[in-house]
Design a protein around this motif. Structure first.
Motif, PDB file in Angstrom:
ATOM      1  N   LYS A   1       0.884  -1.101   0.097  1.00  0.00           N
ATOM      2  CA  LYS A   1      -0.035  -0.069   0.091  1.00  0.00           C
ATOM      3  C   LYS A   1       0.900   1.343   0.080  1.00  0.00           C
ATOM      4  N   PRO A   2       1.810   1.409  -1.014  1.00  0.00           N
ATOM      5  CA  PRO A   2       2.677   2.655  -1.050  1.00  0.00           C
ATOM      6  C   PRO A   2       1.832   3.966  -1.405  1.00  0.00           C
ATOM      7  N   ASP A   3       2.252   4.814  -0.934  1.00  0.00           N
ATOM      8  CA  ASP A   3       1.790   6.279  -1.485  1.00  0.00           C
ATOM      9  C   ASP A   3       2.639   6.904  -2.177  1.00  0.00           C
ATOM     10  N   LEU A   4       4.090   6.340  -2.644  1.00  0.00           N
ATOM     11  CA  LEU A   4       5.020   6.669  -3.651  1.00  0.00           C
ATOM     12  C   LEU A   4       5.926   5.486  -3.786  1.00  0.00           C
ATOM     13  N   ILE A   5       6.223   5.368  -5.191  1.00  0.00           N
ATOM     14  CA  ILE A   5       7.111   4.401  -5.414  1.00  0.00           C
ATOM     15  C   ILE A   5       8.458   4.742  -6.256  1.00  0.00           C
ATOM     16  N   LEU A   6       9.537   4.571  -5.551  1.00  0.00           N
ATOM     17  CA  LEU A   6      11.004   5.054  -5.985  1.00  0.00           C
ATOM     18  C   LEU A   6      11.457   4.000  -7.085  1.00  0.00           C
ATOM     19  N   MET A   7      11.647   4.136  -8.382  1.00  0.00           N
ATOM     20  CA  MET A   7      12.074   2.878  -9.242  1.00  0.00           C
ATOM     21  C   MET A   7      13.396   3.350  -9.941  1.00  0.00           C
ATOM     22  N   ARG A   8      14.262   2.292 -10.115  1.00  0.00           N
ATOM     23  CA  ARG A   8      15.502   2.607 -10.871  1.00  0.00           C
ATOM     24  C   ARG A   8      15.022   2.491 -12.369  1.00  0.00           C
ATOM     25  N   ASP A   9      15.393   3.608 -13.221  1.00  0.00           N
ATOM     26  CA  ASP A   9      15.121   3.470 -14.500  1.00  0.00           C
ATOM     27  C   ASP A   9      15.798   2.697 -15.502  1.00  0.00           C
ATOM     28  N   SER A  10      16.370   1.717 -14.985  1.00  0.00           N
ATOM     29  CA  SER A  10      16.845   0.697 -15.890  1.00  0.00           C
ATOM     30  C   SER A  10      15.919  -0.428 -16.062  1.00  0.00           C
ATOM     31  N   TYR A  11      14.619  -0.104 -15.159  1.00  0.00           N
ATOM     32  CA  TYR A  11      13.484  -1.218 -15.598  1.00  0.00           C
ATOM     33  C   TYR A  11      12.714  -0.243 -16.853  1.00  0.00           C
ATOM     34  N   ASP A  12      12.037  -1.131 -17.468  1.00  0.00           N
ATOM     35  CA  ASP A  12      11.643  -0.566 -18.828  1.00  0.00           C
ATOM     36  C   ASP A  12      10.270  -0.038 -18.461  1.00  0.00           C
ATOM     37  N   LYS A  13       9.679   0.687 -19.486  1.00  0.00           N
ATOM     38  CA  LYS A  13       8.483   1.677 -19.396  1.00  0.00           C
ATOM     39  C   LYS A  13       7.345   0.603 -19.005  1.00  0.00           C
TER      40      LYS A  13
END
Length: 367
Positions: free
Chosen positions: A152-164
């Motif tokens: 139940k996150p209110d924000l997700i931080l993702m490394r941009d090496s994961y695709d769109k």
């Protein structure tokens, strides 16, 4: 210390090998214009005053790059990133982290869930925190979306090496901020501001630069302008990286002001990672060698094969001709840490270098 001349004939015996981007262990050259901050031919001072001035300028440049990502739109703070724009929630309290664990841990922000394995260098720091795990398939980089949703996150931080596709799927759960972990200094400031705690990012980066200053003074006070090279021994090849187009080399040569071997500087013209043949290996005349045999945390099988290749290499007569090998000026490093990105990984690498080059014990090869 030895000096060497690198001729154009040397480049003819180098085999160009491109390394695809992506993954925590990637050391790919982008092929884009060099991002080098410093000319390798210019000897920079390592006095406290010179380092302070240099790092102050670096901080301002880094902050400017991070600030450029943000804007106010209709009363909301918005961040622009690789996959578009994200409207940021105010003071998020449940943050899911995918690929930016080093950044999140280093900033001490509220993490509801993250991807963490026992092989990670972050595991000792996080194992008792009670944070939910987000399973990720290491081969396909498939994220367990159900685990993210359960957090139940209110924000997700993702490394941009994961695709769109991953970004789009995660965006259906919560707002997603995609950041470049290889630019860990900019990412630290951007992530901190994205979660509503910009002061944490600035304080953390200043602390990081404090470590850098201490390391530079200790190392350069011990080895002066001796040359240092980073070699990566893999299952089927030995890789040498360009001076400025590789994250590990930029860290060593730009930030820590170590002196590159001329062979490393010459490779910058290609902006590619190069596999060097055994015949050309003796042309590497660096006074000190940092050696990583293996891959990242998710490639245990390949790591074992690389370690075996390194053992074979050490028995080769050509290996014994290298100045650093003859003098015992070699440091075997943990490939998981040295192939990672983030302030914590870099501080661990800094400590490796200080223990080796800054303590007067550099005559002894690491065990």
């Amino acid at each position: 210390m030895r000096n060497c001349l690198l001729t154009w004939g040397l480049l003819a015996v180098l085999t160009v090998m491109s390394l695809a981007l992506g993954g925590c262990g990637s050391h790919a050259a982008s092929g884009s214009k060099s991002t080098a901050l410093f000319d390798p031919a210019v000897v920079r001072a390592d006095t406290p005053e010179a380092i302070d001035a240099e790092l102050a300028a670096r901080f301002e440049k880094t902050k400017k790059a991070a600030d450029k990502m943000f804007a106010e739109e209709e009363g909301h703070l918005v961040i622009a990133h690789k996959y578009g724009k994200t409207i940021l929630p105010e003071q998020p309290q449940r943050i899911a982290v995918i690929g930016l664990e080093d950044t999140a841990v280093s900033l001490d922000i509220p993490i509801a869930a993250e991807h963490l394995t026992k092989s990670s260098y972050l595991y000792p720091l996080m194992k008792d925190k009670g944070i939910a795990n987000i399973p990720i398939n290491a081969e396909t980089k498939t994220i367990n979306l159900e685990a993210v949703q359960q957090a139940k996150p209110d924000l997700i931080l993702m490394r941009d090496s994961y695709d769109k596709n991953a970004y789009n799927a995660l965006s259906k759960i919560a707002p997603v901020v995609a950041l470049d972990l290889q630019k860990e200094e900019v990412t630290a400031l951007a992530a901190a501001r994205a979660v509503g705690q910009p002061q944490k990012g600035e304080a953390r980066l200043h602390a990081y630069y404090g470590r850098v200053k201490q390391a530079r003074m200790a190392i350069k006070g011990n080895i002066g302008d001796a040359t240092v090279a980073f070699l990566r021994v893999m299952q089927k090849e030995i890789r040498l990286y360009p001076y400025s187009a590789n994250a590990t080399n930029r860290f060593m040569y730009e930030l820590l002001n170590l002196r590159p071997d001329p062979m490393v500087v010459a490779l910058d013209k290609t902006k590619n990672n190069l596999a060097i043949s055994m015949e050309s290996l003796p042309d590497l005349q660096a006074d000190y060698l940092v050696i990583s045999s293996g891959y990242g945390a998710s490639s245990a099988g390949s790591k074992e094969a690389a370690a075996k290749r390194y053992e074979e290499l050490r028995k080769d007569p050509l290996w014994q001709t290298l100045p650093a090998v003859r003098e015992g000026h070699m440091l075997d490093v943990d490939s998981i840490i040295w192939n990672a990105h983030g302030l914590i990984a870099k501080e661990m690498a800094i400590q490796d270098l200080v223990d080796w080059l800054g303590s007067g014990n550099s005559e002894r090869e690491s065990e």
